[in-house]
Scaffold this motif. Structure first.
Motif, PDB file in Angstrom:
ATOM      1  N   ALA A   1      -0.295 -73.192 -35.899  1.00 54.77           N
ATOM      2  CA  ALA A   1      -1.127 -71.981 -35.868  1.00 54.77           C
ATOM      3  C   ALA A   1      -0.730 -71.101 -34.685  1.00 54.77           C
ATOM      4  CB  ALA A   1      -2.597 -72.362 -35.798  1.00 54.77           C
ATOM      5  N   LEU A   2      -0.459 -71.708 -33.542  1.00 61.82           N
ATOM      6  CA  LEU A   2      -0.026 -70.952 -32.374  1.00 61.82           C
ATOM      7  C   LEU A   2       1.311 -70.268 -32.637  1.00 61.82           C
ATOM      8  CD1 LEU A   2      -0.397 -70.142 -29.396  1.00 61.82           C
ATOM      9  CD2 LEU A   2       0.803 -72.257 -28.793  1.00 61.82           C
ATOM     10  N   SER A   3       2.247 -70.985 -33.268  1.00 61.71           N
ATOM     11  CA  SER A   3       3.560 -70.418 -33.588  1.00 61.71           C
ATOM     12  C   SER A   3       3.428 -69.246 -34.544  1.00 61.71           C
ATOM     13  CB  SER A   3       4.471 -71.483 -34.202  1.00 61.71           C
ATOM     14  OG  SER A   3       4.682 -72.524 -33.300  1.00 61.71           O
ATOM     15  N   VAL A   4       2.614 -69.395 -35.563  1.00 66.29           N
ATOM     16  CA  VAL A   4       2.409 -68.316 -36.524  1.00 66.29           C
ATOM     17  C   VAL A   4       1.754 -67.117 -35.826  1.00 66.29           C
ATOM     18  CG1 VAL A   4       1.114 -67.630 -38.586  1.00 66.29           C
ATOM     19  CG2 VAL A   4       2.375 -69.787 -38.564  1.00 66.29           C
ATOM     20  N   GLY A   5       0.807 -67.347 -34.949  1.00 68.08           N
ATOM     21  CA  GLY A   5       0.144 -66.269 -34.212  1.00 68.08           C
ATOM     22  C   GLY A   5       1.114 -65.517 -33.320  1.00 68.08           C
ATOM     23  N   LEU A   6       1.981 -66.246 -32.609  1.00 75.02           N
ATOM     24  CA  LEU A   6       2.969 -65.600 -31.746  1.00 75.02           C
ATOM     25  C   LEU A   6       3.981 -64.799 -32.561  1.00 75.02           C
ATOM     26  CD1 LEU A   6       3.634 -68.394 -29.084  1.00 75.02           C
ATOM     27  CD2 LEU A   6       2.418 -66.234 -28.760  1.00 75.02           C
ATOM     28  N   LEU A   7       4.414 -65.354 -33.681  1.00 71.50           N
ATOM     29  CA  LEU A   7       5.351 -64.645 -34.553  1.00 71.50           C
ATOM     30  C   LEU A   7       4.704 -63.372 -35.103  1.00 71.50           C
ATOM     31  CD1 LEU A   7       8.110 -64.630 -35.925  1.00 71.50           C
ATOM     32  CD2 LEU A   7       7.082 -65.900 -37.812  1.00 71.50           C
ATOM     33  N   THR A   8       3.455 -63.458 -35.501  1.00 70.68           N
ATOM     34  CA  THR A   8       2.726 -62.291 -36.010  1.00 70.68           C
ATOM     35  C   THR A   8       2.591 -61.226 -34.919  1.00 70.68           C
ATOM     36  OG1 THR A   8       1.501 -63.696 -37.539  1.00 70.68           O
ATOM     37  CG2 THR A   8       0.575 -61.525 -37.077  1.00 70.68           C
ATOM     38  N   ALA A   9       2.299 -61.625 -33.705  1.00 70.27           N
ATOM     39  CA  ALA A   9       2.183 -60.673 -32.592  1.00 70.27           C
ATOM     40  C   ALA A   9       3.523 -59.990 -32.333  1.00 70.27           C
ATOM     41  CB  ALA A   9       1.693 -61.383 -31.332  1.00 70.27           C
ATOM     42  N   PHE A  10       4.617 -60.755 -32.338  1.00 68.69           N
ATOM     43  CA  PHE A  10       5.942 -60.186 -32.128  1.00 68.69           C
ATOM     44  C   PHE A  10       6.275 -59.180 -33.227  1.00 68.69           C
ATOM     45  CE2 PHE A  10      10.486 -60.253 -33.113  1.00 68.69           C
ATOM     46  CZ  PHE A  10      10.982 -59.743 -31.930  1.00 68.69           C
ATOM     47  N   ILE A  11       6.009 -59.540 -34.470  1.00 70.87           N
ATOM     48  CA  ILE A  11       6.302 -58.636 -35.590  1.00 70.87           C
ATOM     49  C   ILE A  11       5.456 -57.370 -35.497  1.00 70.87           C
ATOM     50  CG2 ILE A  11       6.084 -58.389 -38.102  1.00 70.87           C
ATOM     51  CD1 ILE A  11       6.987 -61.341 -38.299  1.00 70.87           C
ATOM     52  N   SER A  12       4.207 -57.481 -35.084  1.00 68.12           N
ATOM     53  CA  SER A  12       3.337 -56.313 -34.941  1.00 68.12           C
ATOM     54  C   SER A  12       3.849 -55.374 -33.845  1.00 68.12           C
ATOM     55  CB  SER A  12       1.918 -56.743 -34.610  1.00 68.12           C
ATOM     56  OG  SER A  12       1.363 -57.465 -35.672  1.00 68.12           O
ATOM     57  N   ILE A  13       4.270 -55.936 -32.727  1.00 73.82           N
ATOM     58  CA  ILE A  13       4.798 -55.123 -31.631  1.00 73.82           C
ATOM     59  C   ILE A  13       6.083 -54.427 -32.055  1.00 73.82           C
ATOM     60  CG2 ILE A  13       5.810 -55.235 -29.315  1.00 73.82           C
ATOM     61  CD1 ILE A  13       3.751 -57.499 -28.744  1.00 73.82           C
ATOM     62  N   TYR A  14       6.963 -55.146 -32.721  1.00 71.02           N
ATOM     63  CA  TYR A  14       8.219 -54.559 -33.185  1.00 71.02           C
ATOM     64  C   TYR A  14       7.955 -53.472 -34.231  1.00 71.02           C
ATOM     65  CZ  TYR A  14      12.915 -54.088 -35.029  1.00 71.02           C
ATOM     66  OH  TYR A  14      14.116 -53.575 -35.438  1.00 71.02           O
ATOM     67  N   SER A  15       7.016 -53.712 -35.117  1.00 73.86           N
ATOM     68  CA  SER A  15       6.671 -52.724 -36.132  1.00 73.86           C
ATOM     69  C   SER A  15       6.109 -51.450 -35.490  1.00 73.86           C
ATOM     70  CB  SER A  15       5.657 -53.311 -37.107  1.00 73.86           C
ATOM     71  OG  SER A  15       5.265 -52.368 -38.060  1.00 73.86           O
ATOM     72  N   ALA A  16       5.286 -51.599 -34.466  1.00 76.06           N
ATOM     73  CA  ALA A  16       4.748 -50.429 -33.757  1.00 76.06           C
ATOM     74  C   ALA A  16       5.870 -49.653 -33.077  1.00 76.06           C
ATOM     75  CB  ALA A  16       3.707 -50.861 -32.740  1.00 76.06           C
ATOM     76  N   TYR A  17       6.845 -50.361 -32.511  1.00 78.09           N
ATOM     77  CA  TYR A  17       8.001 -49.724 -31.881  1.00 78.09           C
ATOM     78  C   TYR A  17       8.790 -48.919 -32.911  1.00 78.09           C
ATOM     79  CZ  TYR A  17      12.659 -49.291 -29.883  1.00 78.09           C
ATOM     80  OH  TYR A  17      13.861 -48.808 -29.469  1.00 78.09           O
ATOM     81  N   ILE A  18       9.043 -49.506 -34.077  1.00 76.43           N
ATOM     82  CA  ILE A  18       9.790 -48.826 -35.139  1.00 76.43           C
ATOM     83  C   ILE A  18       9.002 -47.619 -35.649  1.00 76.43           C
ATOM     84  CG2 ILE A  18      10.674 -49.070 -37.501  1.00 76.43           C
ATOM     85  CD1 ILE A  18      12.426 -50.382 -35.385  1.00 76.43           C
ATOM     86  N   ASP A  19       7.688 -47.773 -35.821  1.00 69.82           N
ATOM     87  CA  ASP A  19       6.853 -46.664 -36.280  1.00 69.82           C
ATOM     88  C   ASP A  19       6.880 -45.504 -35.289  1.00 69.82           C
ATOM     89  OD1 ASP A  19       6.173 -48.033 -38.553  1.00 69.82           O
ATOM     90  OD2 ASP A  19       4.172 -48.624 -37.842  1.00 69.82           O
ATOM     91  N   ARG A  20       6.854 -45.806 -34.003  1.00 68.19           N
ATOM     92  CA  ARG A  20       6.904 -44.764 -32.981  1.00 68.19           C
ATOM     93  C   ARG A  20       8.257 -44.054 -33.009  1.00 68.19           C
ATOM     94  NH1 ARG A  20       5.545 -47.348 -28.172  1.00 68.19           N
ATOM     95  NH2 ARG A  20       3.393 -47.038 -28.766  1.00 68.19           N
ATOM     96  N   ALA A  21       9.333 -44.816 -33.148  1.00 67.98           N
ATOM     97  CA  ALA A  21      10.662 -44.199 -33.227  1.00 67.98           C
ATOM     98  C   ALA A  21      10.781 -43.321 -34.470  1.00 67.98           C
ATOM     99  CB  ALA A  21      11.734 -45.285 -33.231  1.00 67.98           C
ATOM    100  N   TYR A  22      10.237 -43.770 -35.584  1.00 67.90           N
ATOM    101  CA  TYR A  22      10.266 -42.978 -36.808  1.00 67.90           C
ATOM    102  C   TYR A  22       9.440 -41.702 -36.644  1.00 67.90           C
ATOM    103  CZ  TYR A  22       9.498 -41.463 -41.571  1.00 67.90           C
ATOM    104  OH  TYR A  22       9.430 -40.704 -42.706  1.00 67.90           O
ATOM    105  N   ALA A  23       8.276 -41.815 -36.013  1.00 69.04           N
ATOM    106  CA  ALA A  23       7.430 -40.644 -35.801  1.00 69.04           C
ATOM    107  C   ALA A  23       8.145 -39.622 -34.922  1.00 69.04           C
ATOM    108  CB  ALA A  23       6.095 -41.051 -35.179  1.00 69.04           C
ATOM    109  N   ARG A  24       8.826 -40.078 -33.891  1.00 68.37           N
ATOM    110  CA  ARG A  24       9.566 -39.156 -33.015  1.00 68.37           C
ATOM    111  C   ARG A  24      10.714 -38.493 -33.769  1.00 68.37           C
ATOM    112  NH1 ARG A  24       9.766 -40.693 -26.861  1.00 68.37           N
ATOM    113  NH2 ARG A  24       7.646 -41.430 -26.630  1.00 68.37           N
ATOM    114  N   ALA A  25      11.422 -39.270 -34.588  1.00 65.57           N
ATOM    115  CA  ALA A  25      12.544 -38.715 -35.340  1.00 65.57           C
ATOM    116  C   ALA A  25      12.079 -37.738 -36.416  1.00 65.57           C
ATOM    117  CB  ALA A  25      13.353 -39.839 -35.967  1.00 65.57           C
ATOM    118  N   SER A  26      10.884 -37.919 -36.927  1.00 64.72           N
ATOM    119  CA  SER A  26      10.404 -37.042 -38.000  1.00 64.72           C
ATOM    120  C   SER A  26      10.006 -35.665 -37.483  1.00 64.72           C
ATOM    121  CB  SER A  26       9.233 -37.692 -38.733  1.00 64.72           C
ATOM    122  OG  SER A  26       8.097 -37.759 -37.914  1.00 64.72           O
TER     123      SER A  26
END
Length: 171
Positions: free
Chosen positions: A18-43
């Motif tokens: 459960a801890l591993s899945v939680g950490l992986l989910t947090a990492f994916i959420s942070i990376y997704s927010a980074y990509i969304d911000r880069a996309y918003a800036r590029a748009s």
């Protein structure tokens, strides 16, 4: 009674999973927010181009936004040879001109502004001066990413748009 090692305990294995899945989910959420911000800036990325246009009796400068978002111009710097200009009329041949403000305007995507338009018999004299006229614009996106562009139309990214008052073009 024999005690089991902590990592062999089934409850601990479930907790570690459960801890591993939680950490992986947090990492994916942070990376997704980074990509969304880069996309918003590029748009909403502005790209200014400075151009001139002339014919037998007309001459003009134009600034066009070829980017995907609005360009917020913070300052313009115009020089003739080594002297800083405050207005187009500082150049003697620009006596009968039509002008619009370029120093702190917002140019929407796909739009063009014509800061100087001349119609008359002095076009040949203006063309002789043209190589000595330098135009520099500092502009930002709505996310405060800033660039400086000159007549070469090569945009250079800068931290912010800063110019001293004595070098700022006022029109």
């Amino acid at each position: 009674m024999k005690s089991e090692k902590w990592y062999k305990n089934p409850e601990m294995l479930v907790a570690l999973c459960a801890l591993s899945v939680g950490l992986l989910t947090a990492f994916i959420s942070i990376y997704s927010a980074y990509i969304d911000r880069a996309y918003a800036r590029a748009s909403v990325w502005p790209k200014l181009e400075i151009f001139r246009s002339y014919s037998a009796n007309t001459y003009s400068y134009g600034v066009s936004n070829k980017g995907t978002g609005p360009a917020i111009i913070h300052y313009a710097k115009v020089t003739n040879a080594d002297s800083v200009l405050k207005a187009w009329t500082d150049i003697a041949v620009f006596t009968h001109i039509v002008q619009s403000h370029i120093g702190n305007v917002t140019i929407p995507s796909g739009q063009t502004v014509q800061p100087l338009s001349y119609e008359g018999d002095e076009v040949a004299k203006i063309l002789e001066l043209d190589d000595s006229i330098s135009i520099e614009l500092c502009y930002c996106s709505i996310y405060q990413q800033c660039w400086i562009v000159d007549r070469t139309n090569f945009s250079q990214e800068v931290e912010e748009c800063v110019i001293s008052g004595d070098q700022k073009f006022l029109q």
